[in-house]
Design a protein around this motif. Structure first.
Motif, PDB file in Angstrom:
ATOM      1  N   LYS A 106       7.085  50.301 107.834  1.00 28.90           N
ATOM      2  CA  LYS A 106       5.957  49.386 107.618  1.00 28.90           C
ATOM      3  C   LYS A 106       5.352  48.877 108.934  1.00 28.90           C
ATOM      4  O   LYS A 106       5.056  47.698 109.097  1.00 28.90           O
ATOM      5  CB  LYS A 106       6.353  48.241 106.709  1.00 28.90           C
ATOM      6  N   ILE A 107       5.193  49.813 109.862  1.00 27.18           N
ATOM      7  CA  ILE A 107       4.536  49.521 111.138  1.00 27.18           C
ATOM      8  C   ILE A 107       3.142  50.138 111.070  1.00 27.18           C
ATOM      9  O   ILE A 107       3.000  51.343 110.850  1.00 27.18           O
ATOM     10  CB  ILE A 107       5.339  50.109 112.323  1.00 27.18           C
ATOM     11  N   ASP A 108       2.112  49.303 111.229  1.00 28.13           N
ATOM     12  CA  ASP A 108       0.726  49.739 111.103  1.00 28.13           C
ATOM     13  C   ASP A 108       0.313  50.552 112.329  1.00 28.13           C
ATOM     14  O   ASP A 108       0.126  50.008 113.415  1.00 28.13           O
ATOM     15  CB  ASP A 108      -0.180  48.513 110.938  1.00 28.13           C
ATOM     16  N   LYS A 109       0.156  51.853 112.148  1.00 27.36           N
ATOM     17  CA  LYS A 109      -0.197  52.726 113.272  1.00 27.36           C
ATOM     18  C   LYS A 109      -1.652  52.533 113.697  1.00 27.36           C
ATOM     19  O   LYS A 109      -2.000  52.832 114.838  1.00 27.36           O
ATOM     20  CB  LYS A 109       0.062  54.183 112.925  1.00 27.36           C
ATOM     21  N   SER A 110      -2.500  52.009 112.805  1.00 28.06           N
ATOM     22  CA  SER A 110      -3.898  51.812 113.184  1.00 28.06           C
ATOM     23  C   SER A 110      -4.049  50.732 114.253  1.00 28.06           C
ATOM     24  O   SER A 110      -5.046  50.695 114.962  1.00 28.06           O
ATOM     25  CB  SER A 110      -4.739  51.456 111.958  1.00 28.06           C
ATOM     26  N   LYS A 111      -3.062  49.859 114.368  1.00 26.67           N
ATOM     27  CA  LYS A 111      -3.057  48.807 115.396  1.00 26.67           C
ATOM     28  C   LYS A 111      -1.872  49.026 116.347  1.00 26.67           C
ATOM     29  O   LYS A 111      -1.118  48.109 116.655  1.00 26.67           O
ATOM     30  CB  LYS A 111      -2.935  47.423 114.747  1.00 26.67           C
ATOM     31  N   ALA A 112      -1.710  50.289 116.779  1.00 27.48           N
ATOM     32  CA  ALA A 112      -0.588  50.594 117.667  1.00 27.48           C
ATOM     33  C   ALA A 112      -0.976  51.702 118.639  1.00 27.48           C
ATOM     34  O   ALA A 112      -1.818  52.556 118.331  1.00 27.48           O
ATOM     35  CB  ALA A 112       0.628  51.034 116.847  1.00 27.48           C
ATOM     36  N   GLN A 127      14.227  62.509 121.700  1.00 29.98           N
ATOM     37  CA  GLN A 127      12.971  61.893 122.125  1.00 29.98           C
ATOM     38  C   GLN A 127      12.944  60.435 121.717  1.00 29.98           C
ATOM     39  O   GLN A 127      13.669  60.020 120.816  1.00 29.98           O
ATOM     40  CB  GLN A 127      11.775  62.640 121.542  1.00 29.98           C
ATOM     41  N   VAL A 128      12.109  59.697 122.415  1.00 33.58           N
ATOM     42  CA  VAL A 128      11.864  58.307 122.054  1.00 33.58           C
ATOM     43  C   VAL A 128      10.346  58.101 122.098  1.00 33.58           C
ATOM     44  O   VAL A 128       9.668  58.613 122.988  1.00 33.58           O
ATOM     45  CB  VAL A 128      12.588  57.308 122.994  1.00 33.58           C
ATOM     46  N   ALA A 129       9.854  57.398 121.108  1.00 31.44           N
ATOM     47  CA  ALA A 129       8.437  57.026 121.084  1.00 31.44           C
ATOM     48  C   ALA A 129       8.376  55.519 121.263  1.00 31.44           C
ATOM     49  O   ALA A 129       9.034  54.771 120.542  1.00 31.44           O
ATOM     50  CB  ALA A 129       7.797  57.433 119.766  1.00 31.44           C
ATOM     51  N   TYR A 130       7.621  55.095 122.268  1.00 32.00           N
ATOM     52  CA  TYR A 130       7.359  53.663 122.438  1.00 32.00           C
ATOM     53  C   TYR A 130       6.105  53.361 121.623  1.00 32.00           C
ATOM     54  O   TYR A 130       5.037  53.897 121.894  1.00 32.00           O
ATOM     55  CB  TYR A 130       7.143  53.311 123.903  1.00 32.00           C
ATOM     56  N   VAL A 131       6.249  52.511 120.623  1.00 32.88           N
ATOM     57  CA  VAL A 131       5.143  52.138 119.752  1.00 32.88           C
ATOM     58  C   VAL A 131       4.832  50.680 120.044  1.00 32.88           C
ATOM     59  O   VAL A 131       5.657  49.798 119.812  1.00 32.88           O
ATOM     60  CB  VAL A 131       5.518  52.336 118.268  1.00 32.88           C
ATOM     61  N   ILE A 132       3.628  50.457 120.565  1.00 32.00           N
ATOM     62  CA  ILE A 132       3.219  49.104 120.950  1.00 32.00           C
ATOM     63  C   ILE A 132       2.167  48.632 119.966  1.00 32.00           C
ATOM     64  O   ILE A 132       1.075  49.185 119.902  1.00 32.00           O
ATOM     65  CB  ILE A 132       2.684  49.080 122.392  1.00 32.00           C
ATOM     66  N   THR A 133       2.523  47.628 119.182  1.00 32.15           N
ATOM     67  CA  THR A 133       1.558  47.072 118.227  1.00 32.15           C
ATOM     68  C   THR A 133       0.775  45.963 118.916  1.00 32.15           C
ATOM     69  O   THR A 133       1.301  45.258 119.777  1.00 32.15           O
ATOM     70  CB  THR A 133       2.266  46.529 116.975  1.00 32.15           C
ATOM     71  N   TYR A 134      -0.486  45.825 118.518  1.00 32.71           N
ATOM     72  CA  TYR A 134      -1.345  44.820 119.148  1.00 32.71           C
ATOM     73  C   TYR A 134      -2.226  44.160 118.108  1.00 32.71           C
ATOM     74  O   TYR A 134      -2.433  44.677 117.013  1.00 32.71           O
ATOM     75  CB  TYR A 134      -2.199  45.448 120.256  1.00 32.71           C
ATOM     76  N   GLY A 135      -2.744  43.004 118.488  1.00 34.42           N
ATOM     77  CA  GLY A 135      -3.588  42.219 117.587  1.00 34.42           C
ATOM     78  C   GLY A 135      -5.058  42.523 117.773  1.00 34.42           C
ATOM     79  O   GLY A 135      -5.445  43.442 118.505  1.00 34.42           O
ATOM     80  N   ASP A 136      -5.897  41.713 117.124  1.00 37.43           N
ATOM     81  CA  ASP A 136      -7.348  41.915 117.178  1.00 37.43           C
ATOM     82  C   ASP A 136      -7.913  41.768 118.584  1.00 37.43           C
ATOM     83  O   ASP A 136      -8.912  42.384 118.915  1.00 37.43           O
ATOM     84  CB  ASP A 136      -8.052  40.931 116.236  1.00 37.43           C
ATOM     85  N   ASN A 137      -7.276  40.958 119.408  1.00 36.10           N
ATOM     86  CA  ASN A 137      -7.761  40.758 120.779  1.00 36.10           C
ATOM     87  C   ASN A 137      -7.119  41.740 121.767  1.00 36.10           C
ATOM     88  O   ASN A 137      -7.163  41.527 122.978  1.00 36.10           O
ATOM     89  CB  ASN A 137      -7.523  39.315 121.222  1.00 36.10           C
ATOM     90  N   ASN A 138      -6.516  42.817 121.254  1.00 35.62           N
ATOM     91  CA  ASN A 138      -5.881  43.874 122.058  1.00 35.62           C
ATOM     92  C   ASN A 138      -4.720  43.366 122.907  1.00 35.62           C
ATOM     93  O   ASN A 138      -4.409  43.921 123.953  1.00 35.62           O
ATOM     94  CB  ASN A 138      -6.896  44.591 122.942  1.00 35.62           C
ATOM     95  N   THR A 139      -4.079  42.313 122.454  1.00 34.66           N
ATOM     96  CA  THR A 139      -2.894  41.784 123.120  1.00 34.66           C
ATOM     97  C   THR A 139      -1.651  42.335 122.423  1.00 34.66           C
ATOM     98  O   THR A 139      -1.549  42.269 121.197  1.00 34.66           O
ATOM     99  CB  THR A 139      -2.875  40.245 123.069  1.00 34.66           C
TER     100      THR A 139
END
Length: 181
Positions: A106-112, A127-139
């Motif tokens: 349940k990690i939203d890829k559209s904001k990652a 392998q490792v994938a670093y998945v960085i989720t961010y908010g509307d202000n790209n933080t």
């Protein structure tokens, strides 16, 4: 003969007194020197144990430094795929497998933003994938590490997802991450 021995002993004692007694140290001078030597020694120890602070020019170099600590590299050919076609096919397969894991977790890829790293140590591929989720202000909000094993025929098996707060806590992370947009 007794006079010669007496003169030699007197001369020896006199030289010993002159050698030892030419400078009189007070206890204050002695303690000041000891304190100065101690502080000099402590500052040299600090200099030798302090690690110089590294500044990164790009987000990629910052993320690479974290991945390289565990011997992961950002080139898929690290797995020894050899041909460009094999590498392209594997990268697509890895993206598909990652999409499934993110959906299951349940990690939203559209904001990652996703950054893949690969490792081949003594014939064991993963392998490792670093998945960085961010908010509307790209933080950046969270950093997830998605670990998978890679078989000899390059099939991908999901292992685990971990949140990594050390990466996001790095003092340059927020500033450099903004450059990714």
């Amino acid at each position: 003969m007794k006079r010669i021995i007496a003169l030699v002993l007197t001369a020896t004692i006199g030289l010993a007194l002159v050698g030892c007694g030419t400078k009189t140290n007070t206890s204050e001078d002695s303690s000041a020197k000891t304190t100065e030597q101690t502080s000099t020694q402590e500052s040299k120890e600090k200099e030798s144990t302090e690690v110089p602070e590294v500044t990164y020019e790009s987000f990629e170099s910052l993320l690479n430094s974290f991945a390289n600590e565990e011997y992961y590299y950002n080139e898929a050919n690290t797995l020894k795929l050899l041909t460009d076609e094999d590498e392209t096919a594997f990268v697509k397969k890895a993206e598909t497998a990652l999409d499934k894991v993110l959906s299951d977790e349940k990690i939203d890829k559209s904001k990652a933003k996703v950054y893949q790293y690969y490792r081949n140590v003594n014939g064991k591929k993963d392998q490792v994938a670093y998945v960085i989720t961010y908010g509307d202000n790209n933080t950046a909000e969270k950093v997830y590490e998605v670990y998978s094993d890679v078989s000899d025929d390059f099939e991908i098996t999901f292992k685990e997802v971990k949140e990594n707060s050390d990466i996001i806590a790095h003092k340059q992370f927020a500033e450099l991450f903004k450059g990714e947009f």
